[in-house]
Design an enzyme around this catalytic site. Sequence first.
Site, mmCIF file in Angstrom:
data_model
loop_
_atom_site.group_PDB
_atom_site.id
_atom_site.type_symbol
_atom_site.label_atom_id
_atom_site.label_comp_id
_atom_site.label_asym_id
_atom_site.label_seq_id
_atom_site.Cartn_x
_atom_site.Cartn_y
_atom_site.Cartn_z
ATOM 1 N N ASP A 179 0.844 -1.186 0.000
ATOM 2 C CA ASP A 179 0.000 0.000 0.000
ATOM 3 C C ASP A 179 0.891 1.253 0.000
ATOM 4 O OD1 ASP A 179 -2.989 0.911 0.433
ATOM 5 O OD2 ASP A 179 -1.834 2.071 1.883
ATOM 6 N N TYR A 309 -3.742 13.056 6.141
ATOM 7 C CA TYR A 309 -3.006 14.196 5.592
ATOM 8 C C TYR A 309 -1.706 13.753 4.931
ATOM 9 C CZ TYR A 309 -0.663 18.815 5.824
ATOM 10 O OH TYR A 309 -0.005 19.982 5.543
ATOM 11 N N HIS A 360 -5.103 -7.342 0.284
ATOM 12 C CA HIS A 360 -4.237 -6.173 0.304
ATOM 13 C C HIS A 360 -3.351 -6.134 1.550
ATOM 14 C CE1 HIS A 360 -3.192 -2.278 -1.294
ATOM 15 N NE2 HIS A 360 -3.513 -1.666 -0.169
#
Length: 382
Positions: A179, A309, A360
């Site tokens: 990822d 963020y 994943h």
Amino acid sequence: MSNEVIEFRIEIPQQQLDDLRGKLDGARFPAPLPGDDWDTGVPTAWLRELVDYWRTEYDWRAAEAELNAFPQYVTEIDGQRIHFLHVRSPEPNALPLLLTHGWPGSVVEFLDVIGPLTDPRAHGGDPADAFHVVIPSVPGFGFSGPVADSGWTTNRIAKVWAELMHRLGYERYGTQGGDMGAGISPEVGRVAPEHVVGVHLNGALAFPPQSLSEAELASMTELERDRIRRIEAFMREEHGYIAIQSTRPQTLAYGLVDSPVGQLAWIMDKFREWTYPRAVDPGKIIDRDRLLTNVMLYWLNGTAGSAAYVCYAQSDWSAVNENSGVPTAMITFAHDVSIRRYLETENTITRWVDVDRGGHFAAMEEPVLLTADIREFFRALR
């Protein structure tokens, strides 16, 4: 700036756990939408059951002890506190390996692979395959959060990782990640190619051009065409969380940092979508306690906003990166959609494995298979 590396131990005050219990006891749930199924998000009935388990059966102190069984440290690099696990192998010739998690993960992702990687002799493997492992919390995540400033691009994180490995005395090492970690790991090879001997990836993102020609589609295998279809479905049906986190992470954070149920739902939505098979309850694929421990690292540190963020708002997904020339391996599990021809534009792919199972969160779902592939790839690079 101090280069000091300080021992760290997780010791959450009981008051924080009591506060969590109070919030779970008084949680307010929305009315179920018609059907109450995964098509509209996390089903209310399903989440109620998991919240009840979290409230009455989950044991944070046991999870805390499990994490504290591994040596942990903090240090400051580029103005940011960095938390990391550092587990040395008993084998003297072990190769250092830097493991990087993704979103919505944490260092918890790697707990089941630490033993087999560091001490293969004790896990039925060849001691010649041993690694010293370094597992940092990405800036803004877990005990490396929140962030103090902006600009936490993949490149900046990679430079911090290279400095961390240098600070630990490792001048020759491998990297691995999935990822977001699959973006950071090859970047470490770009900023420190003289130190990185190999890069091992899972769950890497490499998107095809927005419009594919008929000729290019025809040149693909059926497996590749299936991945193209699933990428298109993802952009239609699942892209909303990216749009929110990349544009309004602070607004989202108010709800997630104040509501443990909200934080749990936000994370579990992705664990359900990205584990394999998709139709199976994620708690039947990954142990429920392990899932909740991962959520706890977000909740206890209040890092929902800073993680969003860093992960999305600070990264340019359209950037074209230079190829470092570092040998790179990719293992693509059944859920994932990586396509070799697009990854090869930026990486020197020397090993590619497609797997018909697993999702994943490879280190949590298929730790044995992932460990075996890491060992095999690095065997020739030691």
